[in-house]
Design a protein around this motif. Sequence first.
Motif, PDB file in Angstrom:
ATOM      1  N   ALA A 201      53.886  54.171  32.433  1.00  0.00           N
ATOM      2  CA  ALA A 201      52.788  53.735  33.293  1.00  0.00           C
ATOM      3  C   ALA A 201      52.331  52.331  32.920  1.00  0.00           C
ATOM      4  N   ALA A 202      52.221  52.077  31.622  1.00  0.00           N
ATOM      5  CA  ALA A 202      51.809  50.750  31.160  1.00  0.00           C
ATOM      6  C   ALA A 202      52.839  49.697  31.558  1.00  0.00           C
ATOM      7  N   GLY A 203      54.110  50.058  31.482  1.00  0.00           N
ATOM      8  CA  GLY A 203      55.164  49.126  31.863  1.00  0.00           C
ATOM      9  C   GLY A 203      55.123  48.784  33.340  1.00  0.00           C
ATOM     10  N   LEU A 204      54.883  49.777  34.187  1.00  0.00           N
ATOM     11  CA  LEU A 204      54.776  49.531  35.626  1.00  0.00           C
ATOM     12  C   LEU A 204      53.577  48.646  35.944  1.00  0.00           C
ATOM     13  N   ALA A 209      51.705  43.588  37.803  1.00  0.00           N
ATOM     14  CA  ALA A 209      50.665  42.585  37.589  1.00  0.00           C
ATOM     15  C   ALA A 209      51.256  41.183  37.646  1.00  0.00           C
ATOM     16  N   GLN A 210      52.510  41.051  37.177  1.00  0.00           N
ATOM     17  CA  GLN A 210      53.169  39.743  37.203  1.00  0.00           C
ATOM     18  C   GLN A 210      53.622  39.350  38.607  1.00  0.00           C
ATOM     19  N   LYS A 211      53.742  40.338  39.505  1.00  0.00           N
ATOM     20  CA  LYS A 211      54.268  40.069  40.833  1.00  0.00           C
ATOM     21  C   LYS A 211      53.197  39.874  41.894  1.00  0.00           C
ATOM     22  N   ARG A 216      47.226  42.503  39.319  1.00  0.00           N
ATOM     23  CA  ARG A 216      46.920  43.908  39.026  1.00  0.00           C
ATOM     24  C   ARG A 216      47.395  44.789  40.175  1.00  0.00           C
ATOM     25  N   LEU A 217      47.398  46.081  39.929  1.00  0.00           N
ATOM     26  CA  LEU A 217      47.693  47.037  40.982  1.00  0.00           C
ATOM     27  C   LEU A 217      46.443  47.270  41.826  1.00  0.00           C
ATOM     28  N   GLY A 247      47.511  42.846  47.352  1.00  0.00           N
ATOM     29  CA  GLY A 247      47.113  41.971  46.246  1.00  0.00           C
ATOM     30  C   GLY A 247      47.869  40.665  46.193  1.00  0.00           C
ATOM     31  N   GLY A 248      48.528  40.305  47.300  1.00  0.00           N
ATOM     32  CA  GLY A 248      49.302  39.062  47.328  1.00  0.00           C
ATOM     33  C   GLY A 248      50.622  39.204  46.588  1.00  0.00           C
TER      34      GLY A 248
END
Length: 249
Positions: A201-204, A209-211, A216-217, A247-248
């Motif tokens: 979950a943390a990895g997703l 978040a980087q995309k 953030r989600l 979220g863009g």
Amino acid sequence: MEFALHGKKLLVTGGTRGIGRGIVLAAARAGADVLTCYRQESEAVDTLTAALKETAGDHHVVRADVGEIAEVDRLVQEAADRFGQLHGVVNNAGVISHIPFGELPADEWSRIIDTNLTAAYRVIHQALPLLGAGSSVVNVGSRGAAAGIPLRAHYTAAKAAMTGLTRSLAKELGPRGVRVNVVAPGVIETEAFDAMPAERAAGLRATYAQKTALARLGTVDELAGPVLFLLSEHSAYITGETLNVDGGI
């Protein structure tokens, strides 16, 4: 701005988990009477039923597998029997699987298309006699429909087709005063994240978040808000549109 839905009668498919659950609860709290459905018994069904009992209004949670035409027809008839009319429909129910295209069997293609696309056609088709001027149909699509997603050709195809269906119906049903729009979520954090191993979950969260421009989600409430907007009179001159809530990404 509050999206008051007092007195509105709504049908929301697939409303016991995730995005659908958030839409059902937000609509009920905004004053709408809501009928929603689920495919199989679960704790989520029980907790949603309990939450709706504590929320003012005439709410119903019924069993129906929208992947089956007969079940869709029964669901819409239930709405007709209980409400007599509908002011809004949210086609949210959906299923997904991850399969390389070369290994995608015909029955799995059909299952995904039937639940994600054919169900929306049938719900709208059967609900037409219940939808009067000023009513709104919101189809829950996917941001991935525009981008394409590996291993999800069947799902992406269904969601892309949902956009075409929406645009055609917006033009055909517009003279009747019926609006039809798509809300296309990006990555929304639902209770499914709680069921994952914490590391995954943390990895997703970190990956998406980087995309996204907002780093953030999204939350379920942040998706429910735009749906309520499209169901409300504040969007009375909006139809045939796809509203990306991502979220863009």
